[in-house]
Enzyme design. Structure first.
Site, PDB file in Angstrom:
ATOM      1  CG  ASN A 178     -74.656 -98.441  53.747  1.00 17.62           C
ATOM      2  OD1 ASN A 178     -74.285 -99.345  54.492  1.00 17.62           O
ATOM      3  ND2 ASN A 178     -74.797 -98.590  52.436  1.00 17.62           N
ATOM      4  CB  THR A 201     -30.124 -76.830  69.202  1.00 19.37           C
ATOM      5  OG1 THR A 201     -28.758 -76.453  69.359  1.00 19.37           O
ATOM      6  CG2 THR A 201     -31.005 -75.594  69.427  1.00 19.37           C
ATOM      7  CG  HIS A 202     -27.932 -80.078  66.993  1.00 21.03           C
ATOM      8  ND1 HIS A 202     -28.115 -80.585  65.720  1.00 21.03           N
ATOM      9  CD2 HIS A 202     -27.978 -78.734  66.871  1.00 21.03           C
ATOM     10  CE1 HIS A 202     -28.252 -79.572  64.862  1.00 21.03           C
ATOM     11  NE2 HIS A 202     -28.177 -78.436  65.541  1.00 21.03           N
ATOM     12  CB  SER A 246     -35.822-103.081  88.658  1.00 25.35           C
ATOM     13  OG  SER A 246     -35.145-104.306  88.451  1.00 25.35           O
ATOM     14  CD  GLU A 277     -39.296 -96.444  80.597  1.00 26.19           C
ATOM     15  OE1 GLU A 277     -38.762 -97.274  79.871  1.00 26.19           O
ATOM     16  OE2 GLU A 277     -39.259 -96.503  81.839  1.00 26.19           O
ATOM     17  CD  GLN A 315     -68.070-104.447  60.192  1.00 28.01           C
ATOM     18  OE1 GLN A 315     -69.214-104.396  59.761  1.00 28.01           O
ATOM     19  NE2 GLN A 315     -67.475-105.587  60.474  1.00 28.01           N
ATOM     20  CE  LYS A 360     -68.175 -99.364  63.079  1.00 26.74           C
ATOM     21  NZ  LYS A 360     -68.084 -98.766  61.713  1.00 26.74           N
TER      22      LYS A 360
HETATM   23  N1  ARG Z   1     -71.484-102.846  60.564  1.00 27.77           N
HETATM   24  C1  ARG Z   1     -71.342-101.969  59.461  1.00 27.77           C
HETATM   25  C2  ARG Z   1     -70.228-100.948  59.736  1.00 27.77           C
HETATM   26  O1  ARG Z   1     -69.835-100.844  60.862  1.00 27.77           O
HETATM   27  C3  ARG Z   1     -72.613-101.252  59.202  1.00 27.77           C
HETATM   28  C4  ARG Z   1     -73.428-101.879  58.170  1.00 27.77           C
HETATM   29  C5  ARG Z   1     -73.160-101.340  56.866  1.00 27.77           C
HETATM   30  N2  ARG Z   1     -73.977-101.813  55.784  1.00 27.77           N
HETATM   31  C6  ARG Z   1     -73.879-102.970  55.151  1.00 27.77           C
HETATM   32  N3  ARG Z   1     -74.561-103.134  54.095  1.00 27.77           N
HETATM   33  N4  ARG Z   1     -73.047-103.903  55.516  1.00 27.77           N
HETATM   34  O2  ARG Z   1     -69.745-100.287  58.842  1.00 27.77           O
END
Ligand code: ARG
Length: 478
Positions: free
Chosen positions: A112, A157-158, A279, A292, A324, A327
């Protein structure tokens, strides 16, 4: 081969393969492998210094960690979905390299506080890279702006022609947004720059850990002050997602302008062929695809911010697996914004500006009406009344198919006695020159603003260089 899990002790049944894949984060969090190894190096150095494990043990574990680092460099570090996450993958590899001593690395640490450390270190690197990209884009805009301090064009503007401005003023508006982005990226960086190691699972650790040493070894600005908050906090991810979202938002608005400025109706600019596509059916087409797609990808970027806010909103303290999910949002947003920042400076530098088209539009549609009203107000006529007078003049001219430039001296005098002796500006150039106050579009002011902007960019560059030097030392093998 089925890899060892970090929590197998109390489990009697082998994990279901589909469930294992469902819970694994290794397929994306492997991006943080260097940060993970480096965090472990700092932790184990500290364990040795504090006598929690012997100095010899610490040195041997550190040696093993750097061997994995070399494998990452060589592209031979291997992991599988069985490894669950990058922390497990590194530990499994370390055990293969140095044997059971590996088991001492995790003393006084939990995944953690480990995953937060990895994510914080990674986020810092990502924000530095984006700040570099933003500076590069500001430079490109500044280069084009410097050539167009006197190029008049309509301001809107607008989406209706409002008042003339110079192109450099319009571009400097984007430079100003990007300067704020630099400040926000830096603030997000400072929020990420906190070490959570020592929080362990969530209550702190029972060993005499030297948290300050670990933070300093990782080049972190300080340590977290509450173990529960440290584990449960993903504000720094949200700060980064928000800072990146605004970069994307600004690129998206600029994209929108380039798209319609390059259309046949406007033809204010021509985007280089190198940044356009054609195109498959219409041979004449040239599309502003880069712009775009930048605009289009904003959806994903903002979605990641919203998704992460929603993911966090109901989570009780402290760690929950929901987190989790932070990420992928972080990585996707970074990749998207970084790619846009990589392509944009070149597209800006190679723009062709059609100054004649801009100048023609800068004088059309009674765009100088405000200046005429201003002249009356400067002669003591209340502005509201001046507005009325010029408003009916515009109505009359429109009905008669005339512009202000067509009016005779006698006709001007009829509009208002002030105009018998004084004429309002009748060119876009004269109009912009009158807006000669800080922040205004008079070429003199815009030139000053560009100078101030370049000083601000220099400050940002110095900060980036400083932090990058720290980062390079931390994230390199001694
Ligand atoms: N893979 C987990 C994350 O990315 C980390 C582990 C966290 N701890 C656990 N007890 N699952 O957050």
């Amino acid at each position: 081969m089925v890899q060892k899990r970090l929590w197998g002790g109390r489990f009697s049944t082998a994990p279901d393969e589909i469930a294992a894949q469902f819970t694994a984060s290794i397929l994306f969090d492997n991006r943080m492998v260097r940060e993970d190894i480096r965090g472990s190096v700092a932790h184990v150095r500290m364990l040795g210094r504090q006598g929690i494990i012997t100095a010899g043990e610490a040195a041997e574990i550190e040696r093993g960690l750097w061997l994995i680092w070399d494998e990452v460099d060589a592209g031979t570090f291997d992991f599988s979905v069985q490894d669950e996450d990058i922390h497990t993958a590194v530990e499994n590899r370390l055990r293969a390299l140095i044997g059971p001593l590996q088991g001492k690395l995790h003393t006084g640490r939990s995944r953690n506080d480990q995953v937060i450390t990895d994510t914080r270190l990674w986020t810092k690197g990502a924000l530095l890279e984006l700040a570099t990209g933003v500076v590069e884009l500001i430079d490109a805009l500044a280069e084009v702006a410097a050539q167009h301090v006197e190029t008049v064009m309509p301001g809107y503007t607008h989406t209706q022609r409002a008042q003339p401005v110079v192109l450099a003023h319009h571009l400097h508006a984007y430079m100003t947004m990007l300067q704020r982005d630099l400040q926000r990226l830096r603030q997000a960086y400072e929020r990420a720059d906190v070490s959570a190691l020592g929080s362990a699972a969530m209550a702190g650790a029972t060993y005499p850990l030297d948290r300050e040493f670990v933070a300093a070894d990782l080049g972190m600005g300080g340590i977290s002050v509450n173990s529960m908050d440290a584990i449960a906090d993903r504000d720094f991810v949200l700060d980064a997602l928000y800072a990146m979202s605004l970069v994307q938002l600004h690129l998206s608005r600029l994209s929108e302008e380039l798209i319609y400025w390059s259309s046949g109706e406007f033809r204010f600019v021509t985007i280089s062929d190198a940044y356009s596509t054609g195109s498959s059916i219409m041979p004449q087409k040239k599309n502003a695809d880069v712009a775009e797609l930048t605009r289009g990808r904003s959806g994903r970027v903002f979605g990641n911010l919203m998704g992460t806010l929603a993911m966090m909103k109901g989570l009780p303290l402290t760690y929950n697996s929901d987190m989790q999910e932070d990420k992928e949002a972080l990585f996707e947003t970074f990749d998207t914004v970084a790619k846009a920042l990589a392509v944009y400076p070149g597209m800006i530098r190679t723009l062709t500006v059609n100054t004649d088209r801009m100048a023609a539009a800068a004088i059309a549609d009674f765009i100088l009406a405000t200046d005429a009203a201003d002249l009356l107000a400067k002669n003591g006529i209340p502005f509201r009344e001046a507005h009325e007078v010029i408003g009916s003049l515009v109505g009359k001219c429109t009905a008669e198919g005339k512009t202000f430039a067509d009016l005779t001296d006698a006709e001007w005098a009829e509009v208002h006695p002030v105009f018998a002796t004084q004429k309002p500006p009748l060119t876009a150039e004269a109009s912009v020159a009158l807006r000669d106050l800080p922040g205004g579009t008079a070429p003199r002011q815009v030139a000053l603003a560009l100078e101030l902007a370049s000083a601000a960019t220099e400050d940002a560059r110095a900060w980036i260089d400083r932090e990058r030097a720290v980062r390079e030392t931390v994230l390199s093998k001694p």
